[in-house]
Scaffold this active site. Structure first.
Site, PDB file in Angstrom:
ATOM      1  N   HIS A  40      -3.966  -6.656  -4.467  1.00 30.01           N
ATOM      2  CA  HIS A  40      -3.382  -5.481  -3.820  1.00 30.01           C
ATOM      3  C   HIS A  40      -3.555  -5.585  -2.312  1.00 30.01           C
ATOM      4  O   HIS A  40      -4.308  -6.432  -1.810  1.00 30.01           O
ATOM      5  CB  HIS A  40      -4.067  -4.207  -4.358  1.00 30.01           C
ATOM      6  CG  HIS A  40      -3.115  -3.046  -4.488  1.00 30.01           C
ATOM      7  ND1 HIS A  40      -2.100  -2.819  -3.578  1.00 30.01           N
ATOM      8  CD2 HIS A  40      -3.027  -2.040  -5.396  1.00 30.01           C
ATOM      9  CE1 HIS A  40      -1.422  -1.739  -3.945  1.00 30.01           C
ATOM     10  NE2 HIS A  40      -1.957  -1.249  -5.059  1.00 30.01           N
ATOM     11  N   ALA A  41      -2.859  -4.714  -1.575  1.00 27.70           N
ATOM     12  CA  ALA A  41      -2.985  -4.704  -0.112  1.00 27.70           C
ATOM     13  C   ALA A  41      -4.441  -4.416   0.263  1.00 27.70           C
ATOM     14  O   ALA A  41      -5.132  -3.641  -0.419  1.00 27.70           O
ATOM     15  CB  ALA A  41      -2.064  -3.642   0.471  1.00 27.70           C
ATOM     16  N   SER A  42      -4.876  -5.009   1.359  1.00 25.03           N
ATOM     17  CA  SER A  42      -6.292  -4.959   1.714  1.00 25.03           C
ATOM     18  C   SER A  42      -6.779  -3.562   2.074  1.00 25.03           C
ATOM     19  O   SER A  42      -7.985  -3.311   2.079  1.00 25.03           O
ATOM     20  CB  SER A  42      -6.553  -5.890   2.898  1.00 25.03           C
ATOM     21  OG  SER A  42      -6.333  -7.219   2.493  1.00 25.03           O
ATOM     22  N   GLU A  87      10.442  -8.229  -4.343  1.00 23.11           N
ATOM     23  CA  GLU A  87      10.882  -6.882  -3.928  1.00 23.11           C
ATOM     24  C   GLU A  87      10.481  -6.740  -2.475  1.00 23.11           C
ATOM     25  O   GLU A  87       9.334  -6.437  -2.164  1.00 23.11           O
ATOM     26  CB  GLU A  87      10.171  -5.808  -4.760  1.00 23.11           C
ATOM     27  CG  GLU A  87      10.534  -5.792  -6.226  1.00 23.11           C
ATOM     28  CD  GLU A  87      11.932  -5.250  -6.481  1.00 23.11           C
ATOM     29  OE1 GLU A  87      12.637  -4.878  -5.530  1.00 23.11           O
ATOM     30  OE2 GLU A  87      12.316  -5.237  -7.657  1.00 23.11           O
ATOM     31  N   LEU A  88      11.439  -6.971  -1.560  1.00 19.83           N
ATOM     32  CA  LEU A  88      11.060  -7.065  -0.150  1.00 19.83           C
ATOM     33  C   LEU A  88      11.607  -5.883   0.656  1.00 19.83           C
ATOM     34  O   LEU A  88      11.774  -4.806   0.114  1.00 19.83           O
ATOM     35  CB  LEU A  88      11.515  -8.424   0.385  1.00 19.83           C
ATOM     36  CG  LEU A  88      11.053  -9.608  -0.493  1.00 19.83           C
ATOM     37  CD1 LEU A  88      11.529 -10.933   0.071  1.00 19.83           C
ATOM     38  CD2 LEU A  88       9.545  -9.616  -0.685  1.00 19.83           C
ATOM     39  N   TRP A 116       0.806  -1.226   0.000  1.00 18.47           N
ATOM     40  CA  TRP A 116       0.000   0.000   0.000  1.00 18.47           C
ATOM     41  C   TRP A 116       0.836   1.272   0.000  1.00 18.47           C
ATOM     42  O   TRP A 116       0.293   2.360  -0.112  1.00 18.47           O
ATOM     43  CB  TRP A 116      -0.883   0.011   1.262  1.00 18.47           C
ATOM     44  CG  TRP A 116      -0.096  -0.430   2.464  1.00 18.47           C
ATOM     45  CD1 TRP A 116      -0.066  -1.678   3.011  1.00 18.47           C
ATOM     46  CD2 TRP A 116       0.853   0.348   3.213  1.00 18.47           C
ATOM     47  NE1 TRP A 116       0.839  -1.734   4.060  1.00 18.47           N
ATOM     48  CE2 TRP A 116       1.416  -0.494   4.205  1.00 18.47           C
ATOM     49  CE3 TRP A 116       1.295   1.672   3.145  1.00 18.47           C
ATOM     50  CZ2 TRP A 116       2.380  -0.060   5.116  1.00 18.47           C
ATOM     51  CZ3 TRP A 116       2.256   2.104   4.048  1.00 18.47           C
ATOM     52  CH2 TRP A 116       2.788   1.240   5.018  1.00 18.47           C
ATOM     53  N   ASN A 117       2.162   1.179   0.170  1.00 18.40           N
ATOM     54  CA  ASN A 117       2.890   2.426   0.471  1.00 18.40           C
ATOM     55  C   ASN A 117       2.998   3.369  -0.734  1.00 18.40           C
ATOM     56  O   ASN A 117       2.999   4.586  -0.568  1.00 18.40           O
ATOM     57  CB  ASN A 117       4.262   2.125   1.095  1.00 18.40           C
ATOM     58  CG  ASN A 117       5.173   1.398   0.157  1.00 18.40           C
ATOM     59  OD1 ASN A 117       4.722   0.680  -0.728  1.00 18.40           O
ATOM     60  ND2 ASN A 117       6.464   1.574   0.340  1.00 18.40           N
ATOM     61  N   GLU A 128      13.636  -3.845   9.952  1.00 16.99           N
ATOM     62  CA  GLU A 128      13.270  -2.646   9.185  1.00 16.99           C
ATOM     63  C   GLU A 128      12.199  -1.878   9.956  1.00 16.99           C
ATOM     64  O   GLU A 128      11.184  -2.465  10.334  1.00 16.99           O
ATOM     65  CB  GLU A 128      12.698  -3.079   7.833  1.00 16.99           C
ATOM     66  CG  GLU A 128      12.192  -1.933   6.993  1.00 16.99           C
ATOM     67  CD  GLU A 128      11.411  -2.411   5.760  1.00 16.99           C
ATOM     68  OE1 GLU A 128      10.839  -3.520   5.790  1.00 16.99           O
ATOM     69  OE2 GLU A 128      11.360  -1.652   4.789  1.00 16.99           O
ATOM     70  N   GLY A 140       6.655  -6.490  -0.913  1.00 13.70           N
ATOM     71  CA  GLY A 140       6.098  -6.473   0.438  1.00 13.70           C
ATOM     72  C   GLY A 140       7.133  -6.901   1.443  1.00 13.70           C
ATOM     73  O   GLY A 140       8.338  -6.775   1.209  1.00 13.70           O
ATOM     74  N   CYS A 171      10.367   1.475   1.083  1.00 14.67           N
ATOM     75  CA  CYS A 171      11.299   0.340   1.189  1.00 14.67           C
ATOM     76  C   CYS A 171      12.715   0.826   0.967  1.00 14.67           C
ATOM     77  O   CYS A 171      13.634   0.426   1.659  1.00 14.67           O
ATOM     78  CB  CYS A 171      10.931  -0.715   0.164  1.00 14.67           C
ATOM     79  SG  CYS A 171      10.780  -0.053  -1.492  1.00 14.67           S
TER      80      CYS A 171
HETATM   81  P1  NAP Z   1       3.016  -7.076   3.594  1.00 17.31           P
HETATM   82  O1  NAP Z   1       2.278  -7.268   4.840  1.00 17.31           O
HETATM   83  O2  NAP Z   1       3.976  -8.100   3.171  1.00 17.31           O
HETATM   84  O3  NAP Z   1       1.922  -6.824   2.455  1.00 17.31           O
HETATM   85  C1  NAP Z   1       2.279  -6.677   1.092  1.00 17.31           C
HETATM   86  C2  NAP Z   1       1.304  -7.465   0.250  1.00 17.31           C
HETATM   87  O4  NAP Z   1       1.474  -8.860   0.521  1.00 17.31           O
HETATM   88  C3  NAP Z   1      -0.164  -7.179   0.549  1.00 17.31           C
HETATM   89  O5  NAP Z   1      -0.900  -7.293  -0.630  1.00 17.31           O
HETATM   90  C4  NAP Z   1      -0.524  -8.285   1.526  1.00 17.31           C
HETATM   91  O6  NAP Z   1      -1.916  -8.545   1.556  1.00 17.31           O
HETATM   92  C5  NAP Z   1       0.240  -9.443   0.951  1.00 17.31           C
HETATM   93  N1  NAP Z   1       0.612 -10.474   1.912  1.00 17.31           N
HETATM   94  C6  NAP Z   1       0.849 -10.362   3.222  1.00 17.31           C
HETATM   95  N2  NAP Z   1       1.192 -11.560   3.740  1.00 17.31           N
HETATM   96  C7  NAP Z   1       1.152 -12.455   2.728  1.00 17.31           C
HETATM   97  C8  NAP Z   1       1.404 -13.853   2.625  1.00 17.31           C
HETATM   98  N3  NAP Z   1       1.786 -14.577   3.669  1.00 17.31           N
HETATM   99  N4  NAP Z   1       1.252 -14.441   1.421  1.00 17.31           N
HETATM  100  C9  NAP Z   1       0.887 -13.732   0.341  1.00 17.31           C
HETATM  101  N5  NAP Z   1       0.637 -12.408   0.376  1.00 17.31           N
HETATM  102  C10 NAP Z   1       0.771 -11.768   1.551  1.00 17.31           C
HETATM  103  O7  NAP Z   1       3.846  -5.744   3.593  1.00 17.31           O
HETATM  104  P2  NAP Z   1       3.487  -4.382   4.295  1.00 17.31           P
HETATM  105  O8  NAP Z   1       3.961  -4.467   5.685  1.00 17.31           O
HETATM  106  O9  NAP Z   1       2.077  -4.028   4.048  1.00 17.31           O
HETATM  107  O10 NAP Z   1       4.409  -3.414   3.414  1.00 17.31           O
HETATM  108  C11 NAP Z   1       5.624  -2.996   3.831  1.00 17.31           C
HETATM  109  C12 NAP Z   1       6.767  -3.899   3.402  1.00 17.31           C
HETATM  110  O11 NAP Z   1       6.882  -3.897   1.995  1.00 17.31           O
HETATM  111  C13 NAP Z   1       8.070  -3.383   3.926  1.00 17.31           C
HETATM  112  O12 NAP Z   1       8.875  -4.440   4.338  1.00 17.31           O
HETATM  113  C14 NAP Z   1       8.666  -2.693   2.723  1.00 17.31           C
HETATM  114  O13 NAP Z   1      10.052  -2.552   2.758  1.00 17.31           O
HETATM  115  C15 NAP Z   1       8.219  -3.594   1.636  1.00 17.31           C
HETATM  116  N6  NAP Z   1       8.280  -2.910   0.344  1.00 17.31           N
HETATM  117  C16 NAP Z   1       9.254  -3.272  -0.535  1.00 17.31           C
HETATM  118  C17 NAP Z   1       9.377  -2.611  -1.753  1.00 17.31           C
HETATM  119  C18 NAP Z   1      10.447  -2.971  -2.748  1.00 17.31           C
HETATM  120  O14 NAP Z   1      10.369  -2.531  -3.894  1.00 17.31           O
HETATM  121  N7  NAP Z   1      11.449  -3.763  -2.403  1.00 17.31           N
HETATM  122  C19 NAP Z   1       8.485  -1.580  -2.060  1.00 17.31           C
HETATM  123  C20 NAP Z   1       7.507  -1.240  -1.129  1.00 17.31           C
HETATM  124  C21 NAP Z   1       7.409  -1.916   0.068  1.00 17.31           C
HETATM  125  P3  NAP Z   1      -2.844  -7.966   2.760  1.00 17.31           P
HETATM  126  O15 NAP Z   1      -2.784  -6.498   2.681  1.00 17.31           O
HETATM  127  O16 NAP Z   1      -4.171  -8.526   2.451  1.00 17.31           O
HETATM  128  O17 NAP Z   1      -2.226  -8.503   4.021  1.00 17.31           O
END
Ligand code: NAP
Length: 462
Positions: free
Chosen positions: A158-160, A231-232, A133-134, A362, A209, A265
């Site tokens: 997409h993120a919920s 991309e984590l 979502w960011n 992080e 994510g 990120c």
């Molecule tokens: P997140 O919880 O991992 O959510 C990201 C996406 O993954 C959402 O659509 C989420 O769905 C889904 N998701 C969550 N758990 C999952 C699982 N076990 N299996 C499959 N899908 C799953 O991440 P966040 O905390 O919202 O976002 C922040 C993270 O993203 C940070 O670590 C940031 O660094 C990283 N990020 C990385 C980049 C890059 O380019 N490297 C860019 C932006 C952000 P729901 O919303 O339904 O849970």
């Protein structure tokens, strides 16, 4: 997690969505597969025409979409406008460059006994994108624009908390003329990603994510032998050396740590400052961080809006409390405000030690960790001990320091005298636990293409 738009400013649920039923999900997957069979036969000229139209339509909708982004995840209106403009640029970039990226690449034929040999890039079919979502539009767009240019079909989970932005994207591509079902949004919870990814009609996945989410998707993709791009997380190092301009470096440091209300990120999160300029840099940086205005993201006077989710704010608060309890010094901020909304102040911490959780993980909020180091080499050894390796920054006028930084920093991207950011023109991605694969540029587009080798011998009757 409920699929809903929840105001980060007030905590109020503004709009809820039902998840797809099993029948609806099956229907969407069947449609995606049917669309892929036809879409791969469209010409690149046709695809880029639709892409250009999507860019024009998005430009017209920019104000509405920017406000939607602010409503769903709380970044400032100014930041949302920049994000939308970047999406328009990304669409136009692939509309202009896509045909060149798809051109077949000839190889030397004689040495492989061929009359002709070349590599042709072909779409692979339905690609699942799991997005955060960011940067709710840009993250999804930097998947969608190259994927659709390539002739792939996209399905977006997409993120919920950003369902309306996700639905807008589906509509954007449909209105631009792309055939029905070439890009679909799936309103499903993360628990159903496994079913989608294991479905034989889905060829590959990309996830942006957190590390746990990436690990789960990569495990499933591995079992299914499907291509995946990860991309984590990131905890980018930001090095400041004595030869640099401290005003500029501290301005960019503030921007890096507070972009998207600190939820990026990339961008410096850990600041390694040469001891000769440590006091001067810290004074500038702390003063500038402390002067930022936290408040309503729609107010033009606001520099930092709320964090996007309640749990995200709780996490940031917990990281800071843990660090302070173990001896970190709070230079600025560090106190979660009372009242509605998920606000957190810009925070600068020093005396970070390995016992603290933030040392190895992080912090996804406006919290900066600042170290004094005696040399670039010492900073690099501290920085490289971290499990992540996404972006990195160096501020230095010294060529030998630049060379060492480029050679030794463990990251997918090395930026010198500027802020780490993503551009459609250059590859984006990380190493180590920040993931693998690349997005953007020609590399990002080819991640989800079959580089098919073609070898043609002499005519048999010749
Ligand atoms: P997140 O919880 O991992 O959510 C990201 C996406 O993954 C959402 O659509 C989420 O769905 C889904 N998701 C969550 N758990 C999952 C699982 N076990 N299996 C499959 N899908 C799953 O991440 P966040 O905390 O919202 O976002 C922040 C993270 O993203 C940070 O670590 C940031 O660094 C990283 N990020 C990385 C980049 C890059 O380019 N490297 C860019 C932006 C952000 P729901 O919303 O339904 O849970």
């Amino acid at each position: 997690m409920a699929i809903a738009t929840i105001s980060p400013v007030t905590g109020e649920v503004l709009k809820s969505f039902d998840e797809l039923t099993p029948e609806q999900l099956e229907d969407k997957l069947a449609r995606a597969a049917a669309a892929a069979a036809k879409y791969r036969l469209t010409t690149i000229d046709q695809r880029v025409e639709w892409l250009g139209r999507a860019a024009d339509n998005l430009e017209k909708d920019a104000d509405t979409v920017s406000k939607l982004i602010v409503t769903e995840m709380g970044k400032t209106y100014r930041a949302a406008q920049e994000e939308v403009a970047k999406c328009v640029h990304g669409l136009r970039f692939y509309a202009e460059q896509g045909p060149g990226f798809l051109r077949a690449l000839p190889n030397e034929a004689g040495s492989v006994n061929a009359k002709q040999t070349y590599v042709t890039y072909q779409p692979i079919g339905v690609v699942l994108a799991v997005m955060p979502w960011n940067l709710p539009m840009w993250q999804a767009m930097r998947f969608a624009a190259p994927a659709l240019t390539a002739g792939n079909v996209g399905i977006l989970k997409h993120a919920s908390n950003v369902p309306q932005t996700a639905l807008y994207m589906e509509q954007l591509f449909r209105d631009a003329g792309f055939p029905e079902d070439v890009f679909q949004t799936l309103l499903i919870s993360s628990g159903r990603v496994e079913q989608v990814l294991r479905d034989p009609r889905v060829e590959a996945a990309t996830i942006t994510g957190s590390e746990p989410a990436g690990k789960s998707v990569a495990t499933i993709a591995g079992q299914e032998i499907k291509k995946v791009v990860l991309e984590l997380g990131g905890s980018d190092p930001f090095f400041v050396m004595p030869s640099t301009n401290l005003e500029r470096a501290s301005d960019v440091a503030v921007k890096a740590r507070t972009l998207n209300n600190g939820q990026s990120c990339i961008n410096g999160k850990r600041f390694f400052i040469h001891a000769d300029v440590y006091d001067a840099f810290l004074a500038l940086f702390a003063a500038k961080m402390g002067a930022l205005v936290v408040g309503d993201p729609m107010d033009p006077a606001t520099d930092i809006g709320p964090l996007a989710t309640e749990s995200g704010r709780d996490d940031v608060d917990a990281y800071v409390a843990d660090a302070v309890a173990k001896g970190a010094t709070v230079v600025v901020g560090g106190k979660r405000p009372d009242g509605p909304g998920w606000f957190y102040p810009p925070t600068v911490l020093t005396n970070i030690t390995p016992e603290m959780n933030m040392y190895h993980e992080e912090v996804f909020g406006p919290v900066a960790q600042v170290w004094s180091v005696s040399s670039l080499e010492e900073g690099l050894s501290l920085a490289n001990a971290h499990p992540y390796g996404l972006g990195s920054n160096l501020w230095s006028e010294d060529q030998s320091e630049r060379d060492i930084f480029i050679r030794d920093v463990q990251s997918g991207m090395a930026f010198i005298n500027g802020n780490t950011t993503s551009y459609p023109e250059i590859p984006f991605g990380g190493v180590k636990r920040s993931g693998y694969g690349r997005e953007l540029s020609d590399l990002g587009m080819r991640e989800f293409m079959n580089a098919k080798t073609v070898w043609i011998g002499d005519d048999v009757d010749a």
